[in-house]
Enzyme design. Structure first.
Site, short mmCIF file in Angstrom:
data_model
loop_
_atom_site.label_atom_id
_atom_site.label_comp_id
_atom_site.label_asym_id
_atom_site.label_seq_id
_atom_site.Cartn_x
_atom_site.Cartn_y
_atom_site.Cartn_z
CB SER A 66 20.65 66.49 72.86
OG SER A 66 22.02 66.23 72.76
CG ASP A 82 22.05 70.73 72.93
OD1 ASP A 82 22.83 69.96 72.34
OD2 ASP A 82 21.65 70.52 74.09
CG ASP A 92 24.89 69.52 75.19
OD1 ASP A 92 25.04 68.91 74.11
OD2 ASP A 92 23.95 69.29 75.97
#
Length: 574
Positions: free
Chosen positions: A149, A303, A305
């Site tokens: 992340s 990433d 998200d």
């Protein structure tokens, strides 16, 4: 510095012929050059947390490397064979822009294939939500994404998804962990069966883009889309592979990309932290927004998200919205769309977490749907979808800048969420409003909510002990008053008990155990404390609210609630 016996035992194992020469040489070097670093690398095994397993890359049991990931994958392979007997087992694997992500992804693919499991491996980096989508699209039993992340460059990680596209949840995760712990490193099968590894590309990309557009677009006039001026930055991450394409396919033509941050790069050279929660990360994007007179700025983490959103306030200045604000804007819009299309029957729900804004309950009540709340992490929202098949999931999120639109992706998804927030902004602009004004209107309708986050990081083994002691003190010596307001309830998710401070009665909590404490004050304020992250860290989430009658009251309400939160911080000695 003397090496402790329990550390030395693990170190000796890593010097055996089971490990390659490069690994053993690095271990030997740490033994002589940095015993403290050696201890940190071996004092524990990496553990699965709310976002999978993350850690610093390097040698050791407390590091991300081919052996720790190989052991995890070997255990997962055996668990899959037990769970899906007499079936062809298929696994999808994706990875992000981090150093070694591509090589580690291939190691994971090799181990799966060596165990007779079919592997679909993305040939290049891809957004994490696309992996969640691919698991269902390719009818896989599991999925893996190599990502850490928005952690610093030296980190990497390993997230496991199940056949529904959601991350592992208890008790399944513990069953897999127990199996992994029972294995020895020599049990890992590293020799790939290349015939079982299939590289995937454009077919899944196209299906993923179509799915995002189907879920997050709402028949907005082409002119409204073309008139929205967007600045986008991928912060050197994977979203560059998806978001510009999705926006273009959806009809957004005025998209300015921050070119200095468009190239994927695991060093994240232009930011201190590639985290859209941090205002500094969007400095370049905000500068470009002023140069182009943009209406909205969107930045995603490596990433893809999480998304950060900045919009112009009533004075024309760009302001960064927090995760709770973007969540309620998107949720309210989805609810209104469902209502207008007569899709609300009373068998729908929105999802949130125990550390996010209570405003989600107000939205749910107003639209006649249920608001389900879980522990921190989108795996719990994905679990809600699986556990309640009779209910339709509309959307949901959490305060840490994540949101999920519908159930095509069972994880937070910055791709569809970016499109959704652009749809809302385009409609608002076309009607003479703005995203900022729409948020103000929500505060008038549902109450003004103010949230604040404090994150305290402690380093190394000593830091982990300090964090543990802070949580122990909060449990054993509970605060009875904050900002002159009584603490009326304390929820302890580790003991699964809620304490009524007035009657001293205990109630059972229904959610799974987690190291989280929540203090509720008599005035409705809420304070959450929980350890978080791969390095020793503790987060304090604070939420306070008050009703207002018009937008003119927002400034005074904000000042009042800011003072309240500041006093709570002082009383907690933070």
């Amino acid at each position: 510095m003397e090496i402790k016996s329990n550390i030395l035992e693990k170190v000796t194992q890593w010097l055996s012929p089971v490990f390659d020469s490069e690994t053993t040489e690095k271990v030997k070097d740490l033994m002589t050059s940095s015993p403290a670093e050696l201890e940190d690398a071996f004092y524990k095994n990496l553990e699965f947390g709310t976002g999978g397993m993350r850690g610093i890359m390097g040698v050791g049991t407390n590091r991300i490397n081919k052996y720790t990931l190989g052991k995890n994958t070997q255990g997962l392979s055996q668990y899959l064979k037990q769970s899906f007997q007499n079936q062809e087992i298929k696994v999808a694997i994706a990875y992000d822009c981090r150093h070694n992500s591509d090589t580690l992804a291939k190691v994971v693919a090799d181990v799966f294939s060596a165990n007779g499991i079919k592997v679909f491996l993305f040939s290049e980096l891809r957004p994490t939500p696309e992996l969640s989508f691919a698991v269902k699209y390719l009818n896989c039993q599991a999925g893996i994404v190599l990502t850490a992340s928005h952690n610093p460059p030296e980190y990497n990680g390993y997230k496991v998804y199940w056949e529904d596209g959601g991350q592992l949840v208890p008790p399944q995760d513990q069953e897999i962990i127990d199996l992994i712990e029972s294995l020895k490193y020599e049990d890992i099968k590293f020799e790939a069966n290349e015939s079982l590894i299939e590289y995937i590309n454009t077919e899944v990309d196209e299906a993923f883009a179509i799915s995002a557009i189907e879920n997050a677009s709402f028949n907005i006039p082409a002119e409204a889309k073309e008139n929205l001026k967007i600045v986008f930055t991928s912060l050197h991450g994977t979203s560059i592979k998806a978001i510009p394409n999705v926006l273009a396919k959806a009809g957004y033509t005025d998209v300015n990309i921050v070119t200095e941050q468009a190239e994927p790069n695991g060093d994240f050279p232009t930011v201190k932290s590639p985290n859209p929660e941090e205002p500094e990360a969007l400095t370049m994007a905000l500068k470009l927004a002023d140069e182009t007179n943009a209406d909205i700025v969107i930045g995603t983490d490596p990433d893809s998200d999480r998304l950060g959103v900045a919009v112009r306030d009533n004075d024309g200045k760009m302001v960064l919205l927090n995760g709770n604000q973007t969540m309620v804007i998107m949720t309210a819009f989805l609810l209104e769309q469902w209502k207008r299309n007569d899709k609300i029957t009373g068998k729908e729900f929105i999802g949130s977490t125990i550390v996010s804004t209570p405003m989600m309950f107000n939205l749910a009540d107003a639209y006649g749907v249920e608001c389900k709340v879980g522990l921190t992490g989108f795996k719990w929202i994905a679990k809600m979808i699986k556990d309640f098949p009779e209910l339709k999931f509309i959307g949901g999120g959490e305060e840490s800048f994540g949101f999920m639109v519908g159930d095509a992706v069972r994880d937070k998804d910055a791709v569809a969420s970016t499109l959704l927030v652009c749809e809302i902004a385009a409609i608002a602009k076309a009607s003479g409003s703005s995203l900022y004004k729409e948020l103000e209107n929500l505060y008038v309708d549902f109450g003004y909510f103010k949230e604040h986050l404090i994150s305290i990081t402690k380093k190394g083994i000593e830091g982990a002990n300090e964090i543990k002691q802070i949580m122990t003190n909060l449990r054993e010596n509970p605060v009875s008053e904050l900002n002159g307001e009584r603490v009326v309830f304390i929820e302890d998710y580790q003991s699964s008990k809620a304490l009524n401070m007035d009657t001293k009665e205990l109630e059972d909590l229904k959610l799974p155990k987690s190291n989280v404490l929540i203090y509720y004050l008599a005035d409705g304020s809420k304070i959450c404390a929980r350890p978080s992250g791969t390095e020793p860290k503790i987060k304090f989430y604070m939420s306070a609210n008050m009703p207002i009658e018009n937008v003119e009251e927002i400034k005074d309400a904000d000042a009042y609630l800011s003072d309240k939160i500041e006093n709570i911080i002082k009383d907690l000695n933070l």
